[in-house]
Scaffold this motif. Structure first.
Motif, short mmCIF file in Angstrom:
data_model
loop_
_atom_site.label_atom_id
_atom_site.label_comp_id
_atom_site.label_asym_id
_atom_site.label_seq_id
_atom_site.Cartn_x
_atom_site.Cartn_y
_atom_site.Cartn_z
N MET A 1 0.66 -1.12 -0.01
CA MET A 1 0.02 0.19 -0.09
C MET A 1 0.88 1.17 -0.05
N ARG A 2 0.74 2.33 -0.91
CA ARG A 2 1.50 3.42 -0.87
C ARG A 2 0.52 4.51 -0.24
N ILE A 3 1.24 5.10 0.85
CA ILE A 3 0.48 6.07 1.72
C ILE A 3 1.22 7.50 1.48
N LEU A 4 0.43 8.29 1.48
CA LEU A 4 1.02 9.86 1.32
C LEU A 4 0.44 10.61 2.73
N CYS A 5 1.57 11.01 3.44
CA CYS A 5 0.81 11.94 4.78
C CYS A 5 1.33 13.09 4.43
N VAL A 6 0.23 14.00 4.83
CA VAL A 6 0.33 15.20 4.59
C VAL A 6 -0.16 16.20 5.69
N ASP A 50 -2.01 5.24 -2.63
CA ASP A 50 -3.47 4.54 -2.45
C ASP A 50 -4.24 5.00 -1.41
N THR A 51 -3.55 5.76 -0.39
CA THR A 51 -4.30 6.28 0.71
C THR A 51 -3.63 7.56 1.03
N ILE A 52 -4.55 8.61 1.43
CA ILE A 52 -3.84 9.92 1.94
C ILE A 52 -4.32 10.03 3.61
N LEU A 53 -3.29 10.48 3.93
CA LEU A 53 -3.61 10.67 5.55
C LEU A 53 -2.95 12.07 5.58
N LEU A 54 -4.23 12.74 6.26
CA LEU A 54 -4.31 14.39 6.46
C LEU A 54 -3.90 14.60 7.95
N ALA A 55 -2.99 15.35 8.31
CA ALA A 55 -2.93 15.70 9.85
C ALA A 55 -3.96 16.25 10.20
N PRO A 57 -7.91 18.03 8.42
CA PRO A 57 -8.57 18.18 7.24
C PRO A 57 -8.34 19.27 6.39
N ILE A 58 -7.92 20.31 7.00
CA ILE A 58 -7.70 21.74 5.99
C ILE A 58 -6.41 21.37 5.17
N HIS A 59 -5.67 20.43 5.68
CA HIS A 59 -4.24 20.04 4.72
C HIS A 59 -4.89 19.42 3.13
N GLY A 60 -5.94 18.90 3.22
CA GLY A 60 -6.39 18.66 1.99
C GLY A 60 -7.22 19.59 1.00
N LYS A 61 -7.09 20.75 1.30
CA LYS A 61 -7.79 21.80 0.29
C LYS A 61 -6.97 21.86 -0.85
N ARG A 62 -5.88 21.41 -1.09
CA ARG A 62 -5.31 21.35 -2.42
C ARG A 62 -5.42 20.05 -3.47
N ILE A 63 -5.96 18.93 -2.55
CA ILE A 63 -6.37 17.76 -3.24
C ILE A 63 -7.27 17.91 -4.08
N LYS A 64 -7.06 17.60 -5.38
CA LYS A 64 -8.08 17.96 -6.57
C LYS A 64 -9.36 16.72 -6.30
N ASP A 65 -10.29 16.99 -6.81
CA ASP A 65 -11.59 16.07 -6.55
C ASP A 65 -11.30 14.56 -7.02
N ILE A 71 -8.54 9.92 0.62
CA ILE A 71 -8.32 10.40 2.00
C ILE A 71 -8.91 9.44 2.86
N GLU A 72 -8.18 9.32 4.18
CA GLU A 72 -8.76 8.20 5.10
C GLU A 72 -9.46 9.38 6.05
N THR A 73 -10.70 9.53 5.97
CA THR A 73 -11.18 10.56 7.00
C THR A 73 -11.22 10.61 8.27
N LYS A 74 -11.24 9.08 8.96
CA LYS A 74 -10.97 8.76 10.29
C LYS A 74 -9.65 9.53 10.75
N PHE A 75 -8.66 9.62 10.15
CA PHE A 75 -7.49 9.91 10.64
C PHE A 75 -7.37 11.58 10.91
N ASN A 76 -7.04 11.87 11.99
CA ASN A 76 -6.87 13.46 12.13
C ASN A 76 -6.02 13.76 13.49
N ILE A 77 -4.79 14.07 13.11
CA ILE A 77 -3.81 14.26 14.16
C ILE A 77 -4.28 15.49 14.92
#
Length: 94
Positions: A1-6, A50-55, A57-65, A71-77
């Motif tokens: 699994m390829r994971i992008l941490c943002v 394959d999965t994007i983890l956002l620290a 939710p605001i860090h995802g505003k540049r992610i295109k539709d 985005i794994e929406t349960k993950f929120n640091i």
């Protein structure tokens, strides 16, 4: 699994998430600061993941539709760090 941490700057929250994922055996992990890379680069990274983890939710505003479903929406640091990352990874089963 390829994971992008943002996170915003790519200095701590995304790096700590990557570090903990590496400790759990996930090796295809990239940490990035959403405010530190050009949009083209960010799009390539989102496409790769394959999965994007956002620290936060605001860090995802540049992610295109077309990539938002990754985005794994349960993950929120939030603003906390190490222990929160661990709890959040446990929450989503990684």
């Amino acid at each position: 699994m390829r994971i992008l941490c943002v996170c915003r700057s790519g200095i701590y929250r995304s790096v700590e998430t990557k570090r903990q994922l590496n400790e759990r055996g996930y090796n295809d992990v990239i940490a990035v600061g959403s405010s530190k890379v050009k949009q083209d680069t960010f799009d390539i990274l989102c496409g790769w993941a394959d999965t994007i983890l956002l620290a936060k939710p605001i860090h995802g505003k540049r992610i295109k539709d077309g990539y938002r479903f990754k985005i794994e929406t349960k993950f929120n640091i939030g603003s906390d760090m190490r222990e929160i990352v661990k709890k959040q990874l446990d929450l989503i089963g990684l």
